[in-house]
Scaffold this motif. Structure first.
Motif, PDB file in Angstrom:
ATOM      1  N   VAL A  16       0.845  -1.201   0.000  1.00 50.87           N
ATOM      2  CA  VAL A  16       0.000   0.000   0.000  1.00 50.87           C
ATOM      3  C   VAL A  16       0.880   1.249   0.000  1.00 50.87           C
ATOM      4  CG1 VAL A  16      -1.741   1.307   1.267  1.00 50.87           C
ATOM      5  CG2 VAL A  16      -1.889  -1.186   1.169  1.00 50.87           C
ATOM      6  N   MET A  17       1.968   1.203   0.758  1.00 47.72           N
ATOM      7  CA  MET A  17       2.908   2.324   0.805  1.00 47.72           C
ATOM      8  C   MET A  17       3.525   2.572  -0.569  1.00 47.72           C
ATOM      9  SD  MET A  17       6.231   2.789   3.305  1.00 47.72           S
ATOM     10  CE  MET A  17       5.262   2.389   4.759  1.00 47.72           C
ATOM     11  N   ALA A  18       3.876   1.487  -1.265  1.00 43.61           N
ATOM     12  CA  ALA A  18       4.440   1.621  -2.613  1.00 43.61           C
ATOM     13  C   ALA A  18       3.435   2.265  -3.561  1.00 43.61           C
ATOM     14  CB  ALA A  18       4.858   0.250  -3.142  1.00 43.61           C
ATOM     15  N   PHE A  19       2.167   1.901  -3.413  1.00 42.23           N
ATOM     16  CA  PHE A  19       1.107   2.481  -4.231  1.00 42.23           C
ATOM     17  C   PHE A  19       1.005   3.985  -3.996  1.00 42.23           C
ATOM     18  CE2 PHE A  19      -3.423   3.671  -4.639  1.00 42.23           C
ATOM     19  CZ  PHE A  19      -3.623   3.371  -5.973  1.00 42.23           C
ATOM     20  N   VAL A  20       0.992   4.400  -2.727  1.00 50.40           N
ATOM     21  CA  VAL A  20       0.899   5.818  -2.388  1.00 50.40           C
ATOM     22  C   VAL A  20       2.155   6.559  -2.840  1.00 50.40           C
ATOM     23  CG1 VAL A  20       0.735   7.463  -0.486  1.00 50.40           C
ATOM     24  CG2 VAL A  20      -0.648   5.385  -0.451  1.00 50.40           C
ATOM     25  N   HIS A  21       3.291   5.927  -2.665  1.00 52.12           N
ATOM     26  CA  HIS A  21       4.564   6.522  -3.084  1.00 52.12           C
ATOM     27  C   HIS A  21       4.565   6.785  -4.590  1.00 52.12           C
ATOM     28  CE1 HIS A  21       8.908   6.458  -4.159  1.00 52.12           C
ATOM     29  NE2 HIS A  21       9.060   7.052  -2.997  1.00 52.12           N
ATOM     30  N   GLY A  22       4.048   5.830  -5.361  1.00 50.81           N
ATOM     31  CA  GLY A  22       3.956   6.012  -6.811  1.00 50.81           C
ATOM     32  C   GLY A  22       3.014   7.140  -7.187  1.00 50.81           C
ATOM     33  N   ILE A  23       1.915   7.262  -6.465  1.00 48.77           N
ATOM     34  CA  ILE A  23       0.974   8.353  -6.706  1.00 48.77           C
ATOM     35  C   ILE A  23       1.665   9.701  -6.529  1.00 48.77           C
ATOM     36  CG2 ILE A  23      -1.031   9.570  -5.755  1.00 48.77           C
ATOM     37  CD1 ILE A  23      -2.338   6.915  -5.219  1.00 48.77           C
ATOM     38  N   LEU A  24       2.357   9.861  -5.415  1.00 54.83           N
ATOM     39  CA  LEU A  24       2.942  11.155  -5.075  1.00 54.83           C
ATOM     40  C   LEU A  24       4.035  11.588  -6.050  1.00 54.83           C
ATOM     41  CD1 LEU A  24       3.096  10.788  -1.197  1.00 54.83           C
ATOM     42  CD2 LEU A  24       1.784  12.494  -2.471  1.00 54.83           C
ATOM     43  N   LEU A  25       4.873  10.646  -6.456  1.00 59.96           N
ATOM     44  CA  LEU A  25       5.982  11.016  -7.336  1.00 59.96           C
ATOM     45  C   LEU A  25       5.478  11.564  -8.666  1.00 59.96           C
ATOM     46  CD1 LEU A  25       8.989  11.172  -7.851  1.00 59.96           C
ATOM     47  CD2 LEU A  25       8.930   8.800  -8.643  1.00 59.96           C
ATOM     48  N   LEU A  26       4.555  10.848  -9.316  1.00 57.40           N
ATOM     49  CA  LEU A  26       4.035  11.316 -10.612  1.00 57.40           C
ATOM     50  C   LEU A  26       3.138  12.530 -10.441  1.00 57.40           C
ATOM     51  CD1 LEU A  26       4.537  10.070 -13.476  1.00 57.40           C
ATOM     52  CD2 LEU A  26       5.318   8.712 -11.546  1.00 57.40           C
ATOM     53  N   TYR A  27       2.442  12.588  -9.329  1.00 61.07           N
ATOM     54  CA  TYR A  27       1.573  13.729  -9.001  1.00 61.07           C
ATOM     55  C   TYR A  27       2.366  15.027  -9.108  1.00 61.07           C
ATOM     56  CZ  TYR A  27      -2.478  15.623  -6.340  1.00 61.07           C
ATOM     57  OH  TYR A  27      -3.610  16.282  -5.934  1.00 61.07           O
ATOM     58  N   VAL A  28       3.517  15.047  -8.446  1.00 57.65           N
ATOM     59  CA  VAL A  28       4.332  16.262  -8.399  1.00 57.65           C
ATOM     60  C   VAL A  28       5.048  16.513  -9.722  1.00 57.65           C
ATOM     61  CG1 VAL A  28       6.349  17.312  -7.288  1.00 57.65           C
ATOM     62  CG2 VAL A  28       4.620  16.147  -5.898  1.00 57.65           C
TER      63      VAL A  28
END
Length: 267
Positions: A16-28
């Protein structure tokens, strides 16, 4: 993805952490260039250069955290530290406007990049420690998939927020200029987020359009804070496990003695 990979709370939390981490990186990475080009008037290549504070801090932060984890065997602190730094970075991005200084957007990116980097390199150790050695390849591949899957949402979610907010603001602030309003509606604002487009507008319209971009991006950054903060409770479910220095696997090289005394290697 075999169900056995989700057999304990640590592995589930890391995925789940990896999923959120992936969201944030591309988000920014996808929406900072919108700010640089539409608000600060940068060219596409210049906007790429302006992302260097993130690009040049993620790898060093990941490397340093990896060394510390190898020496101390402790990784949970990096989960909390990383998401706190990313939360601060995302929150500070919401302060950016047409008058922001170079020092401001550089420092905000550095905070986010450091946080992203330390989380990136501190997920694999507890994941592999929580699963049998035979699952190393499958577990790592699944972790990579979860980050990539998060990246998709890291583009889709802020895009939907940005487009919706632009539609609302354009209808309010450009009601007397339907021609320009039509150029921004229904997803066109992202396409038009360039210095060339802004400079092509009438002098009295440019500040209005820039303000639409600034205020729409503020909402995008506000939502990003929620994704960054969500990483903190997720990190609470990761156990502090002992990290093994030995690799147990059925793959490798085996030495076989021949009758004449020589040896050969078998897979």
């Amino acid at each position: 993805m075999p169900p056995r990979l989700f057999s304990n709370r640590t592995s589930v939390s890391i995925y789940v952490m990896a999923f959120v981490h992936g969201i944030l990186l591309l988000y920014v990475i996808f929406f900072l260039p919108v700010y640089f080009q539409a608000v600060l008037g940068s060219s596409p290549s210049r906007a790429g250069v302006q992302l260097f504070p993130i690009a040049t801090t993620i790898a060093p932060a990941a490397a340093i955290s990896g060394v510390i984890i190898t020496i101390t065997g402790r990784y949970r602190i990096f989960h909390f530290l990383g998401f706190i730094l990313m939360s601060l970075g995302c929150g500070l991005f919401a302060l950016l406007d047409a008058n922001s200084t170079t020092a401001a957007w550089v420092c905000y990116q550095v905070l986010f990049g450091l946080g992203n980097g330390v989380v990136y390199n501190s997920m694999i150790p507890p994941l592999l420690a929580s699963l049998p050695p035979s699952e190393v390849a499958t577990a790592t591949a699944t972790w990579t998939f979860m980050r990539s899957f998060g990246s998709i949402w890291g583009i889709a979610i802020p895009s939907a927020i940005f487009n919706d907010r632009v539609n609302h603001l354009a209808a309010q602030r450009l009601a007397n200029n339907p021609a320009v309003e039509a150029l921004l509606l229904n997803g066109k604002a992202y396409q038009k987020a360039t210095a060339i487009f802004i400079s092509s507008l009438a002098a009295n319209v440019q500040p209005v359009v820039i303000s639409i971009y600034v205020d729409a991006l503020k909402v995008v950054w506000y939502v990003s804070i929620a994704f960054a903060v969500i990483g903190l409770p997720i990190a609470l479910f990761v156990k502090g496990l002992d990290l093994s220095n030995n690799l147990e696997t059925e793959f490798g090289m085996e030495e076989k003695k021949k009758k004449n005394g020589s040896s050969s290697m078998l897979v």
